[in-house]
Design a protein around this motif. Structure first.
Motif, PDB file in Angstrom:
ATOM      1  N   VAL A   9      32.547  30.442  33.885  1.00 62.72           N
ATOM      2  CA  VAL A   9      31.580  31.410  33.361  1.00 62.72           C
ATOM      3  C   VAL A   9      31.655  32.653  34.225  1.00 62.72           C
ATOM      4  O   VAL A   9      31.676  32.569  35.459  1.00 62.72           O
ATOM      5  CB  VAL A   9      30.148  30.832  33.364  1.00 62.72           C
ATOM      6  CG1 VAL A   9      29.149  31.869  32.861  1.00 62.72           C
ATOM      7  CG2 VAL A   9      30.079  29.561  32.533  1.00 62.72           C
ATOM      8  N   ASN A  10      31.674  33.811  33.566  1.00 67.58           N
ATOM      9  CA  ASN A  10      31.691  35.092  34.267  1.00 67.58           C
ATOM     10  C   ASN A  10      31.039  36.142  33.382  1.00 67.58           C
ATOM     11  O   ASN A  10      31.421  36.296  32.222  1.00 67.58           O
ATOM     12  CB  ASN A  10      33.128  35.494  34.608  1.00 67.58           C
ATOM     13  CG  ASN A  10      33.190  36.748  35.458  1.00 67.58           C
ATOM     14  OD1 ASN A  10      32.415  36.894  36.399  1.00 67.58           O
ATOM     15  ND2 ASN A  10      34.099  37.638  35.133  1.00 67.58           N
ATOM     16  N   GLU A  11      30.063  36.830  33.941  1.00 67.27           N
ATOM     17  CA  GLU A  11      29.404  37.948  33.263  1.00 67.27           C
ATOM     18  C   GLU A  11      28.957  37.599  31.842  1.00 67.27           C
ATOM     19  O   GLU A  11      29.227  38.329  30.889  1.00 67.27           O
ATOM     20  CB  GLU A  11      30.307  39.179  33.267  1.00 67.27           C
ATOM     21  CG  GLU A  11      30.595  39.687  34.667  1.00 67.27           C
ATOM     22  CD  GLU A  11      31.496  40.909  34.687  1.00 67.27           C
ATOM     23  OE1 GLU A  11      31.865  41.416  33.611  1.00 67.27           O
ATOM     24  OE2 GLU A  11      31.819  41.354  35.795  1.00 67.27           O
ATOM     25  N   GLY A  12      28.283  36.469  31.702  1.00 65.79           N
ATOM     26  CA  GLY A  12      27.706  36.104  30.423  1.00 65.79           C
ATOM     27  C   GLY A  12      28.661  35.526  29.399  1.00 65.79           C
ATOM     28  O   GLY A  12      28.276  35.245  28.269  1.00 65.79           O
ATOM     29  N   LYS A  13      29.911  35.328  29.784  1.00 70.86           N
ATOM     30  CA  LYS A  13      30.899  34.724  28.889  1.00 70.86           C
ATOM     31  C   LYS A  13      31.458  33.478  29.558  1.00 70.86           C
ATOM     32  O   LYS A  13      31.423  33.344  30.768  1.00 70.86           O
ATOM     33  CB  LYS A  13      32.025  35.705  28.578  1.00 70.86           C
ATOM     34  CG  LYS A  13      31.540  36.918  27.821  1.00 70.86           C
ATOM     35  CD  LYS A  13      32.683  37.775  27.375  1.00 70.86           C
ATOM     36  CE  LYS A  13      32.100  38.964  26.620  1.00 70.86           C
ATOM     37  NZ  LYS A  13      33.051  39.643  25.816  1.00 70.86           N
ATOM     38  N   ALA A  14      31.983  32.586  28.728  1.00 69.77           N
ATOM     39  CA  ALA A  14      32.536  31.343  29.264  1.00 69.77           C
ATOM     40  C   ALA A  14      33.827  30.998  28.539  1.00 69.77           C
ATOM     41  O   ALA A  14      34.081  31.450  27.422  1.00 69.77           O
ATOM     42  CB  ALA A  14      31.521  30.215  29.102  1.00 69.77           C
ATOM     43  N   ILE A  41      31.371  34.505  39.434  1.00 71.15           N
ATOM     44  CA  ILE A  41      32.136  33.514  38.681  1.00 71.15           C
ATOM     45  C   ILE A  41      31.588  32.128  39.034  1.00 71.15           C
ATOM     46  O   ILE A  41      31.353  31.825  40.204  1.00 71.15           O
ATOM     47  CB  ILE A  41      33.626  33.580  39.069  1.00 71.15           C
ATOM     48  CG1 ILE A  41      34.186  34.967  38.796  1.00 71.15           C
ATOM     49  CG2 ILE A  41      34.421  32.500  38.355  1.00 71.15           C
ATOM     50  CD1 ILE A  41      35.509  35.241  39.501  1.00 71.15           C
ATOM     51  N   THR A  42      31.386  31.299  38.026  1.00 69.76           N
ATOM     52  CA  THR A  42      30.999  29.909  38.239  1.00 69.76           C
ATOM     53  C   THR A  42      32.014  29.019  37.555  1.00 69.76           C
ATOM     54  O   THR A  42      32.397  29.269  36.415  1.00 69.76           O
ATOM     55  CB  THR A  42      29.597  29.619  37.659  1.00 69.76           C
ATOM     56  OG1 THR A  42      28.649  30.474  38.286  1.00 69.76           O
ATOM     57  CG2 THR A  42      29.198  28.164  37.894  1.00 69.76           C
ATOM     58  N   ILE A  43      32.453  27.990  38.270  1.00 68.52           N
ATOM     59  CA  ILE A  43      33.341  26.995  37.673  1.00 68.52           C
ATOM     60  C   ILE A  43      32.598  25.665  37.637  1.00 68.52           C
ATOM     61  O   ILE A  43      32.072  25.207  38.650  1.00 68.52           O
ATOM     62  CB  ILE A  43      34.694  26.871  38.419  1.00 68.52           C
ATOM     63  CG1 ILE A  43      35.578  25.814  37.741  1.00 68.52           C
ATOM     64  CG2 ILE A  43      34.515  26.616  39.885  1.00 68.52           C
ATOM     65  CD1 ILE A  43      37.032  25.787  38.204  1.00 68.52           C
ATOM     66  N   TYR A  44      32.531  25.091  36.453  1.00 69.48           N
ATOM     67  CA  TYR A  44      31.994  23.746  36.274  1.00 69.48           C
ATOM     68  C   TYR A  44      33.181  22.821  36.445  1.00 69.48           C
ATOM     69  O   TYR A  44      34.091  22.807  35.627  1.00 69.48           O
ATOM     70  CB  TYR A  44      31.322  23.614  34.906  1.00 69.48           C
ATOM     71  CG  TYR A  44      30.075  24.469  34.838  1.00 69.48           C
ATOM     72  CD1 TYR A  44      28.849  23.960  35.253  1.00 69.48           C
ATOM     73  CD2 TYR A  44      30.132  25.783  34.401  1.00 69.48           C
ATOM     74  CE1 TYR A  44      27.703  24.742  35.220  1.00 69.48           C
ATOM     75  CE2 TYR A  44      28.997  26.568  34.360  1.00 69.48           C
ATOM     76  CZ  TYR A  44      27.784  26.045  34.772  1.00 69.48           C
ATOM     77  OH  TYR A  44      26.658  26.821  34.740  1.00 69.48           O
ATOM     78  N   HIS A  45      33.148  22.067  37.522  1.00 68.40           N
ATOM     79  CA  HIS A  45      34.338  21.426  38.075  1.00 68.40           C
ATOM     80  C   HIS A  45      34.143  19.927  38.238  1.00 68.40           C
ATOM     81  O   HIS A  45      33.065  19.456  38.601  1.00 68.40           O
ATOM     82  CB  HIS A  45      34.601  22.090  39.434  1.00 68.40           C
ATOM     83  CG  HIS A  45      35.704  21.510  40.242  1.00 68.40           C
ATOM     84  ND1 HIS A  45      37.006  21.443  39.807  1.00 68.40           N
ATOM     85  CD2 HIS A  45      35.709  20.985  41.492  1.00 68.40           C
ATOM     86  CE1 HIS A  45      37.761  20.906  40.764  1.00 68.40           C
ATOM     87  NE2 HIS A  45      36.985  20.619  41.782  1.00 68.40           N
TER      88      HIS A  45
END
Length: 116
Positions: free
Chosen positions: A95-100, A2-6
């Motif tokens: 973003v997680n597993e190619g979806k956002a 999981i990536t968070i643009y924060h």
């Protein structure tokens, strides 16, 4: 992962980060104001969000109103504006597993993490 643009200065972004922390899953934080998107990265995130670039713009920001509002802009020009002024980018983005998803409200995070 999981990536968070924060943006830590944003209440909604802080709430989204707290929601992710509570999941107890591995995640990465990208403070996109300090570490700006490249054109390729932002374009990719927009594609994962499945939206038009304008839908990612914070259109009530002073910069948008003063410099861009009412102008007929291409998608590329809108992306360039967000790259030039990162605070125009809606947040948080998860973003997680190619979806956002734009995690507003924070409960939207569950849709992309697969908890519901």
């Amino acid at each position: 992962m999981i990536t968070i643009y924060h943006n830590p200065r944003c209440t909604k972004s802080r709430e989204g980060l707290a929601e992710i922390e509570a999941l107890k899953k591995p995640y990465a934080i990208r403070k996109y104001i300090d570490e700006p998107f490249t054109k390729e990265e932002l374009t990719e995130v927009i594609q994962k969000l499945e939206i038009k670039p304008l839908e990612l713009v914070r259109t009530k920001e002073k910069i948008w109103i003063q410099e861009y509002k009412g102008k007929n802009m291409s998608d590329v020009a809108i992306i360039e504006a967000m790259l030039l002024h990162p605070k125009l980018i809606e947040r948080p983005i998860v973003v997680n597993e190619g979806k956002a998803i734009i995690a507003r409200p924070k409960e939207m995070i569950n849709k992309i993490i697969g908890n519901i």
